[in-house]
Structure formats: C-alpha cells, structure tokens
Design a protein around this motif. Structure first.
Motif, short mmCIF file in Angstrom:
data_model
loop_
_atom_site.label_atom_id
_atom_site.label_comp_id
_atom_site.label_asym_id
_atom_site.label_seq_id
_atom_site.Cartn_x
_atom_site.Cartn_y
_atom_site.Cartn_z
N LYS A 162 0.78 -1.26 0.26
CA LYS A 162 0.21 -0.11 -0.05
C LYS A 162 0.88 1.26 0.13
O LYS A 162 0.68 2.25 -0.68
N SER A 163 2.00 1.14 0.76
CA SER A 163 3.16 2.44 0.82
C SER A 163 3.78 2.50 -0.43
O SER A 163 4.57 3.50 -0.37
N GLY A 164 3.89 1.48 -1.17
CA GLY A 164 4.84 1.42 -2.21
C GLY A 164 6.33 1.12 -1.84
O GLY A 164 7.05 1.36 -2.86
N ALA A 165 6.55 0.47 -0.72
CA ALA A 165 7.87 0.30 -0.44
C ALA A 165 8.29 -1.07 -0.93
O ALA A 165 7.41 -1.91 -0.79
N PRO A 166 9.73 -1.11 -0.96
CA PRO A 166 10.12 -2.50 -1.64
C PRO A 166 10.10 -3.53 -0.56
O PRO A 166 10.20 -3.02 0.60
N ILE A 167 10.12 -4.86 -0.85
CA ILE A 167 10.21 -5.90 0.10
C ILE A 167 11.43 -6.75 -0.09
O ILE A 167 11.49 -7.17 -1.09
N ASP A 168 11.92 -7.00 0.92
CA ASP A 168 13.10 -7.77 0.68
C ASP A 168 12.68 -9.30 1.39
O ASP A 168 12.45 -9.17 2.43
N ILE A 169 12.35 -10.14 0.35
CA ILE A 169 11.80 -11.28 0.52
C ILE A 169 12.42 -12.14 1.63
O ILE A 169 12.05 -12.59 2.60
N GLY A 170 13.74 -12.16 1.41
CA GLY A 170 14.71 -13.27 2.31
C GLY A 170 14.68 -12.39 3.68
O GLY A 170 14.54 -13.28 4.66
N ARG A 171 14.81 -11.04 3.92
CA ARG A 171 14.70 -10.41 5.34
C ARG A 171 13.44 -10.67 5.98
O ARG A 171 13.34 -11.12 7.21
N VAL A 172 12.25 -10.75 5.25
CA VAL A 172 11.09 -10.63 6.10
C VAL A 172 10.64 -12.20 6.28
O VAL A 172 10.07 -12.36 7.48
N VAL A 173 11.03 -13.13 5.40
CA VAL A 173 10.63 -14.56 5.53
C VAL A 173 11.81 -14.85 6.77
O VAL A 173 11.30 -15.65 7.55
N PHE A 174 12.96 -14.38 6.79
CA PHE A 174 13.91 -14.74 7.91
C PHE A 174 13.26 -14.41 9.25
O PHE A 174 13.33 -14.93 10.21
N THR A 175 12.68 -13.18 9.33
CA THR A 175 12.07 -12.58 10.63
C THR A 175 10.87 -13.45 11.07
O THR A 175 10.76 -13.75 12.34
N THR A 176 10.11 -13.56 10.18
CA THR A 176 9.11 -14.75 10.34
C THR A 176 9.47 -15.86 11.00
O THR A 176 9.02 -16.40 11.95
N SER A 177 10.39 -16.46 10.15
CA SER A 177 10.92 -17.96 10.82
C SER A 177 11.54 -17.68 12.25
O SER A 177 11.38 -18.56 12.96
N LEU A 178 12.22 -16.67 12.25
CA LEU A 178 13.07 -16.33 13.61
C LEU A 178 12.06 -16.22 14.56
O LEU A 178 12.06 -17.15 15.74
N ASN A 179 11.05 -15.27 14.44
CA ASN A 179 10.14 -15.20 15.48
C ASN A 179 9.24 -16.38 15.84
O ASN A 179 8.99 -16.77 17.13
N ALA A 180 9.02 -17.27 14.94
CA ALA A 180 7.99 -18.47 15.00
C ALA A 180 9.01 -19.37 15.84
O ALA A 180 8.28 -19.98 16.80
N ILE A 181 10.32 -19.61 15.65
CA ILE A 181 11.09 -20.44 16.61
C ILE A 181 11.31 -19.90 17.71
O ILE A 181 11.28 -20.61 18.90
N SER A 182 11.62 -18.55 18.03
CA SER A 182 11.87 -18.08 19.04
C SER A 182 10.65 -18.25 20.14
O SER A 182 10.80 -18.26 21.37
N ASN A 183 9.60 -17.90 19.57
CA ASN A 183 8.35 -17.97 20.33
C ASN A 183 8.08 -19.42 20.80
O ASN A 183 7.51 -19.57 21.94
N THR A 184 8.29 -20.58 19.94
CA THR A 184 8.21 -21.84 20.35
C THR A 184 9.04 -22.27 21.48
O THR A 184 8.90 -22.89 22.51
N LEU A 185 10.42 -21.50 21.39
CA LEU A 185 11.39 -21.89 22.09
C LEU A 185 11.24 -21.21 23.54
O LEU A 185 11.33 -21.68 24.76
N PHE A 186 11.19 -19.78 23.38
CA PHE A 186 11.23 -18.70 24.49
C PHE A 186 10.07 -18.19 24.80
O PHE A 186 10.04 -17.47 25.65
N SER A 187 9.12 -17.91 23.96
CA SER A 187 7.81 -17.55 24.02
C SER A 187 8.01 -15.94 23.92
O SER A 187 7.35 -14.87 24.58
#
Length: 373
Positions: A162-187
């Motif tokens: 919506k804002s026309g900002a570029p998306i770094d696919i590798g970076r946003v998926v990395f953030t998602t994976s990291l937070n999914a794992i960190s929540n599973t491990l550490f909440s």
C-alpha cells in the motif's frame, strides 16, 4: 656424515614408493573415480557448485564414486538405491559424522546432536527433541502461533504494498521464521520487521551458515587445523560467542524467574520443558547441552527456510506462467481473501511441486552432514 647424507637422499624415494604402492592397493578396493592430482586430489574438479559438479561426475563414474579431497578419501553416493543401502540397511555402520574444523569451536562437536556419535548422550538429546519439541501434541499446540506469525508476515507485506515500499523477501521471511522459532522456544519475539536487530541477527546466522558451507583447507588437510589458514574457526568463534550471549541472557533470566517468583507460572515453552528435564533426579541433560541444542535448532531452522522461500520466489518471477498457475491454485483452494490453514497444505499439489523443485535446484544444504564410516 656420508651415512646421513645417503639416508636423507634415500628417504624421499622410499616415501614416494610407499605412497605409490599404497595408492595402487587402495584403488583396487575403492569404487571408480576421476584420477586425483598429487597432494590436492580432486578438489579443483568440484568448482563453485560442488553438488552440480559431483552430479556430472557421477554420470561418468557411476552411483558409487571415489574422490580424493586433499588427504581425505571420500565416497560419493548419488543414487536412491545406493543411498538406501547406506542410510537404511547399514545405518548403524554409517551413523557417525565427519566433523568440520569449524564445529570444534567451543567444543560444539562434543555436545551437538548434529555431530556426536549415536551414543547414550545422543539418544538423550534425541529423546528430548522427540518428546519436548517435535511430538505431535507439541506441534498441534503451537499451530496457532505459527499461523499468527504467518499472518504478521502477510500484514507487513500488504502494508508495504500500500505504501509502495520494496520488500526484501529473504529478510521478511527470515524475521518470520526467527520469531516463530523463538516463540516456540522462549515465548518471545527476538526481532521486528523494521528493526536493525533483525538484519544483525540474520547476518549472524547467515555468517555461521557460510562458514559451515565454505570449503576449508583445514578439512581437506587435517594437519592445518591448528593453523586455521582461512580463519574459518576464528570467525565462527565470534558468531558462536554472540549467539551464546543471547541464549545465556534468556536462560539466566528464566532461571531467575523460576527461582525467585513463588507464583511463577511456566509458559510451557520448549525452554521450560528442557529446564524441567535438567532438574530431574539423575538427569543426563545439562544447561550446556541445552545451549548447544538451541544453537543447532536455530541454525537448522531459520536460514534454510528463508533461503528456500527466497529461491522459490526468484524462480517463479522468472516463470510468469508458473506463477499464474500457483496463484490460480491458491484461489481455487482458499477462495478470494481466504486464510491458509495447515490442514490445507495437502490440497496444494502444484505448490508442493514448486517447493520440491526448489529443493532440487537450490538445496539449502546440498551435502547435509557427511557420514563417516
């Protein structure tokens, strides 16, 4: 004096003769393979994409092939039938792993579930993973968490569009994976999409992955391990120190809460479950084991996922017809504006084919962890 001079002259010839004889004898019992160069062996034939180079060589020398990598003799298995012979029928004989020089940092190879042999320590760690992390009831209990993290990713992508900002696919998926794992491990969420910490953590994990996958002369010539000529072990020590520093802070904070708060309520995450195991009588799992196990889980689960998604998107962008077909399948299964559930995955036949083809073309770990007989 003459005697020593003669001895010095003779020794190189004796050594060369022994090398020739031993190599001829061993070549009679080893599978076929390309003729190795002196000292370096077949290293030059691997090139920049060794998994593709080996695939081409196997068409000439067969599914069972010998390569000489420096002073290390390596047997390459490149067919499903031969792989079953080794990994299923003779799995016990081949269960040990070849430990790279970088894994010796902080004696990680002595406590890591990835590197230690199949002994009692390995079985204890494997049991902890099976019961506390990968048990079906555990995975079912964290399904809502995974869906929430995927929704956060979709919301971030929509906002960027919506804002026309570029998306770094590798970076946003990395953030998602990291937070999914960190929540599973550490909440907890370790990073945010727009924070510099996300990129720093990605650089950290990717740095370890690069050192693990980088061809290292110390692995081909064990005599060079103490010298570390390429500095692989030195850089890995820096990365490990930073990751362990993060883990130590989280673990110590949790231990203080468990010790000081009378009304402390367990979050029932993986960390609490593992800490409970350490407090059992005659427990064979220590805090050191937990820290190194967490390192294995982070390295195995984050960068591999983000790099695979990134490659899948790259290949789809290069093939618009395939992209359109994948989009049509999504709309057919979910309808317009529908939300993906994990139970829907089995219905995405074409999307599953895309994932498998991505793994074939761009495997995140082409050689996995080599086995050692």
């Amino acid at each position: 004096m003459d005697y020593y001079m003669v001895l010095l002259l003779i020794l190189p010839f004796v050594w060369a003769f022994i090398r020739v004889v031993s190599s001829n004898l061993s070549s009679q019992t080893l599978p076929p393979g390309p003729h190795p160069f002196p000292i370096i062996g077949n290293i030059l034939e691997l090139g920049k994409l060794p998994h593709q180079a080996i695939a081409k060589l196997s068409k000439t020398y067969g599914p069972l092939m010998t390569l000489k990598l420096g002073s290390i003799t390596t047997i390459v298995i490149s067919s499903p039938n031969m792989a079953k012979e080794v990994l299923q029928k003779n799995d016990r004989a081949f269960s040990s792993r070849t430990v790279p020089n970088m894994a010796h940092v902080f004696d990680h190879h002595k406590v890591s579930i990835a590197w230690i042999p199949a002994n009692s320590q390995w079985r204890n760690l494997r049991k902890a993973c099976a019961t506390q992390i990968f048990a079906p009831q555990r995975l079912d209990a964290t399904e809502a968490l995974r869906l929430a993290k995927v929704q956060e990713l979709l919301d971030h992508v929509n906002q960027s569009c919506k804002s026309g900002a570029p998306i770094d696919i590798g970076r946003v998926v990395f953030t998602t994976s990291l937070n999914a794992i960190s929540n599973t491990l550490f909440s907890i969420d370790l990073v945010q999409y727009d924070s510099n910490l996300s990129q720093e953590f990605r650089d950290l994990v990717c740095g370890v992955a690069k050192e693990a996958g980088r061809p290292n002369s110390a692995d081909y010539f064990p005599a060079l391990r103490l010298i570390d000529p390429q500095g692989v072990r030195k850089r890995t020590r820096i990365y490990f120190s930073k990751v362990f520093g993060i883990f130590d802070g989280i673990i110590n904070q949790r231990l203080q809460l468990r010790a000081s708060s009378k009304g402390f309520k367990e979050s029932n995450d993986v960390l609490d479950s593992l800490l409970n195991l350490t407090e059992e009588d005659n427990s064979e799992i220590s805090l050191l084991d937990i820290k190194h196990l967490l390192l294995d889980l982070f390295l195995a689960g984050i960068d591999t996922t983000s790099s695979t998604v990134e490659w899948a998107m790259v290949v789809l962008l290069q093939n618009p017809k395939k992209m359109a077909k994948a989009r049509d399948e999504l709309e057919e299964v979910l309808g317009k504006g529908g939300h993906v559930q994990e139970s829907d995955i089995s219905k995405f036949h074409y999307l599953q084919a895309i994932v498998k083809e991505t793994f074939r073309l761009h495997p995140p770990g082409p050689f996995l962890i080599p086995h050692k007989a």
